[in-house]
Motif scaffolding. Structure first.
Motif, PDB file in Angstrom:
ATOM      1  N   UNK A 180       0.834  -1.209   0.000  1.00 12.31           N
ATOM      2  CA  UNK A 180       0.000   0.000   0.000  1.00 12.31           C
ATOM      3  C   UNK A 180       0.864   1.252   0.000  1.00 12.31           C
ATOM      4  N   UNK A 181       1.918   1.272   0.799  1.00 14.82           N
ATOM      5  CA  UNK A 181       2.796   2.442   0.857  1.00 14.82           C
ATOM      6  C   UNK A 181       3.367   2.777  -0.522  1.00 14.82           C
ATOM      7  N   UNK A 182       3.651   1.756  -1.309  1.00 15.84           N
ATOM      8  CA  UNK A 182       4.247   1.975  -2.631  1.00 15.84           C
ATOM      9  C   UNK A 182       3.298   2.697  -3.589  1.00 15.84           C
ATOM     10  N   UNK A 183       2.003   2.769  -3.234  1.00 11.63           N
ATOM     11  CA  UNK A 183       1.033   3.458  -4.091  1.00 11.63           C
ATOM     12  C   UNK A 183       0.892   4.930  -3.721  1.00 11.63           C
ATOM     13  N   UNK A 184       1.728   5.411  -2.803  1.00  3.73           N
ATOM     14  CA  UNK A 184       1.684   6.822  -2.416  1.00  3.73           C
ATOM     15  C   UNK A 184       1.782   7.725  -3.636  1.00  3.73           C
ATOM     16  N   UNK A 185       1.045   8.826  -3.612  1.00  4.46           N
ATOM     17  CA  UNK A 185       0.941   9.664  -4.810  1.00  4.46           C
ATOM     18  C   UNK A 185       1.931  10.826  -4.849  1.00  4.46           C
ATOM     19  N   UNK A 186       2.690  11.055  -3.774  1.00 11.73           N
ATOM     20  CA  UNK A 186       3.683  12.129  -3.776  1.00 11.73           C
ATOM     21  C   UNK A 186       5.016  11.545  -4.260  1.00 11.73           C
ATOM     22  N   UNK A 187       5.224  11.551  -5.545  1.00 10.54           N
ATOM     23  CA  UNK A 187       6.406  10.903  -6.125  1.00 10.54           C
ATOM     24  C   UNK A 187       7.379  11.943  -6.686  1.00 10.54           C
ATOM     25  N   UNK A 188       8.668  11.701  -6.507  1.00 10.54           N
ATOM     26  CA  UNK A 188       9.693  12.586  -7.050  1.00 10.54           C
ATOM     27  C   UNK A 188      11.046  11.878  -7.011  1.00 10.54           C
ATOM     28  N   UNK A 189      12.067  12.517  -7.576  1.00  9.95           N
ATOM     29  CA  UNK A 189      13.413  11.952  -7.637  1.00  9.95           C
ATOM     30  C   UNK A 189      14.414  12.844  -6.914  1.00  9.95           C
ATOM     31  N   UNK A 190      15.465  12.221  -6.370  1.00 10.02           N
ATOM     32  CA  UNK A 190      16.595  12.946  -5.803  1.00 10.02           C
ATOM     33  C   UNK A 190      17.875  12.211  -6.189  1.00 10.02           C
ATOM     34  N   UNK A 191      19.009  12.923  -6.116  1.00 14.23           N
ATOM     35  CA  UNK A 191      20.266  12.355  -6.598  1.00 14.23           C
ATOM     36  C   UNK A 191      20.899  11.350  -5.642  1.00 14.23           C
ATOM     37  N   UNK A 192      20.791  11.610  -4.344  1.00 15.84           N
ATOM     38  CA  UNK A 192      21.505  10.782  -3.373  1.00 15.84           C
ATOM     39  C   UNK A 192      20.575  10.262  -2.293  1.00 15.84           C
ATOM     40  N   UNK A 193      21.060   9.261  -1.561  1.00 13.17           N
ATOM     41  CA  UNK A 193      20.297   8.690  -0.453  1.00 13.17           C
ATOM     42  C   UNK A 193      19.952   9.763   0.563  1.00 13.17           C
ATOM     43  N   UNK A 194      20.941  10.567   0.954  1.00 10.24           N
ATOM     44  CA  UNK A 194      20.711  11.551   2.005  1.00 10.24           C
ATOM     45  C   UNK A 194      19.772  12.664   1.555  1.00 10.24           C
ATOM     46  N   UNK A 195      19.913  13.104   0.292  1.00  9.12           N
ATOM     47  CA  UNK A 195      19.021  14.136  -0.207  1.00  9.12           C
ATOM     48  C   UNK A 195      17.596  13.605  -0.330  1.00  9.12           C
ATOM     49  N   UNK A 196      17.462  12.368  -0.775  1.00 10.55           N
ATOM     50  CA  UNK A 196      16.134  11.759  -0.866  1.00 10.55           C
ATOM     51  C   UNK A 196      15.491  11.682   0.506  1.00 10.55           C
ATOM     52  N   UNK A 197      16.291  11.310   1.500  1.00 10.63           N
ATOM     53  CA  UNK A 197      15.804  11.198   2.874  1.00 10.63           C
ATOM     54  C   UNK A 197      15.333  12.566   3.379  1.00 10.63           C
ATOM     55  N   UNK A 198      16.170  13.579   3.171  1.00 14.41           N
ATOM     56  CA  UNK A 198      15.858  14.917   3.665  1.00 14.41           C
ATOM     57  C   UNK A 198      14.619  15.492   2.993  1.00 14.41           C
ATOM     58  N   UNK A 199      14.525  15.356   1.677  1.00 11.39           N
ATOM     59  CA  UNK A 199      13.384  15.913   0.960  1.00 11.39           C
ATOM     60  C   UNK A 199      12.098  15.146   1.245  1.00 11.39           C
ATOM     61  N   UNK A 200      12.225  13.843   1.516  1.00 12.77           N
ATOM     62  CA  UNK A 200      11.037  13.069   1.901  1.00 12.77           C
ATOM     63  C   UNK A 200      10.470  13.597   3.210  1.00 12.77           C
ATOM     64  N   UNK A 201      11.361  13.874   4.174  1.00  6.25           N
ATOM     65  CA  UNK A 201      10.918  14.451   5.443  1.00  6.25           C
ATOM     66  C   UNK A 201      10.233  15.791   5.216  1.00  6.25           C
ATOM     67  N   UNK A 202      10.885  16.640   4.433  1.00  4.05           N
ATOM     68  CA  UNK A 202      10.351  17.976   4.210  1.00  4.05           C
ATOM     69  C   UNK A 202       9.016  17.976   3.499  1.00  4.05           C
ATOM     70  N   UNK A 203       8.878  17.142   2.497  1.00  2.00           N
ATOM     71  CA  UNK A 203       7.651  17.151   1.700  1.00  2.00           C
ATOM     72  C   UNK A 203       6.438  16.630   2.478  1.00  2.00           C
ATOM     73  N   UNK A 204       6.623  15.576   3.280  1.00  2.00           N
ATOM     74  CA  UNK A 204       5.457  15.078   4.016  1.00  2.00           C
ATOM     75  C   UNK A 204       5.076  16.031   5.154  1.00  2.00           C
ATOM     76  N   UNK A 205       6.064  16.690   5.751  1.00  2.00           N
ATOM     77  CA  UNK A 205       5.754  17.699   6.762  1.00  2.00           C
ATOM     78  C   UNK A 205       5.006  18.865   6.137  1.00  2.00           C
ATOM     79  N   UNK A 206       5.475  19.308   4.968  1.00  2.00           N
ATOM     80  CA  UNK A 206       4.830  20.412   4.263  1.00  2.00           C
ATOM     81  C   UNK A 206       3.400  20.042   3.866  1.00  2.00           C
TER      82      UNK A 206
END
Length: 329
Positions: free
Chosen positions: A138-164
């Protein structure tokens, strides 16, 4: 003179040692399942599962709307921003039936510990993985999808986007749960050591890179991670005790608190086997599907949002600690 009316036969309904063993086994099975769930519930701060009738349609939610322009002149009318929350059918919560059968030959050849106790334990683990596996799907069907270059940037932006996202929905965030691939995590860590714990089949770290909980699983594909607010995760269940099954002569042992699972044991004399039955209708999912971020790690990504962001360097000491695994399940 002896009383000839006294009988040497056992009293009717006498509880025998075999009865106690079977009852204890059933209680232990459902109690272990409940305790494993309670361990995860405590870690995540999830509210108690909500009981639903068998066949209830579960729905995930998503918010729609547009923020109006805030550049309004003095004395001019301020346009209203309109937002709506809509529902999307997810699945029906239904009772599912499982059984495990062991022959007397298996007990005679391999012993009670291997034939009964160890298979009971594996039965329990598989039932838990049935719940967690569907949750990951079910989690894999989440609709907020995007790309990032690195593991750490992906982690940081994932935190920011769901908080926002939750902020725009005027909902408070109690914490963020991030789900990462096992090999991706270890590739990022290198030789650094980490502390991981396990509850209800979930392996997790606490307070890693700014996330309250980071779940580590091979269920998440390599090069992908998922994040959502912890208070977006909810659970529902069908109570085996309140579903009318007893009227059919089907009596399942439950843990007596949340009754997430029913368990029964019966002997099949025609086949000289012992059958264990489990009855469960338990679902774990995220309420707002558009508050689930699904991030792809792509070194060639040209995401403009993070082009000029400098990743924060996290020391091994602050993000990783002594290698020790504590298993709560």
């Amino acid at each position: 003179m002896a009383d000839t009316n006294i009988t040497t036969a056992a009293h009717e309904n006498l509880i025998k040692s075999a009865d106690i063993q079977v009852t204890a086994r059933k209680i232990d099975f459902v109690t272990q399942f409940a305790r494993n769930w309670e361990a995860l519930q405590e870690v995540m701060g999830i509210t108690r599962p909500i009981e639903k009738p068998n066949g209830t349609e579960l729905t995930s939610k998503y918010a729609e709307g547009e923020l109006q322009d805030g550049k309004v002149g003095e004395g001019e009318f301020i346009p209203r921003s309109h937002f709506t929350v809509k529902e999307k059918p997810y699945a029906k919560i239904t009772v599912e039936k499982y059984a495990k059968e062991v022959s007397i030959e298996a007990v005679a050849e391999h012993g009670e510990e291997a034939a009964i106790n160890m298979t009971d334990e594996e039965f329990l683990v598989e039932l838990q993985e049935n719940v967690t596996g569907r949750f990951y799907d079910y989690l894999k069907t989440g609709t907020m999808t995007f790309e990032e270059k690195t593991f750490q940037m992906a982690f940081a932006m994932a935190l920011g986007k769901v908080k926002d996202k939750f902020k725009k929905m005027h909902r408070n965030v109690t914490g963020i749960a991030v789900f990462v691939n096992t090999l991706d995590l270890y590739a990022y860590l290198g030789s650094s050591e980490i502390t991981m714990q396990t509850a209800f089949g979930f392996t997790y770290l606490k307070n890693f890179l700014g996330a309250e909980l980071t779940f580590v699983s091979s269920e998440i594909p390599r090069g992908q991670m998922i994040a959502t607010p912890i208070n977006n995760i909810v659970s529902y269940y069908v109570n085996p005790q309140n579903s009318g099954f007893a009227k059919l002569g089907l009596h399942y042992t439950t843990d007596g608190v949340t009754n997430l699972i029913g368990f029964a044991v019966a002997g099949d004399y025609d086949r000289a086997t012992g059958v264990s039955y489990a009855l469960m209708g338990f679902t774990l999912f995220a309420e707002y599907i558009d508050a689930i971020a699904v991030v792809t790690i792509n070194p060639n990504s040209t995401n403009p949002e993070s082009e000029n962001v400098t990743p924060v360097t996290v020391s091994a000491k602050s993000a990783k600690s002594t290698a020790k695994e504590s298993n709560l399940s």
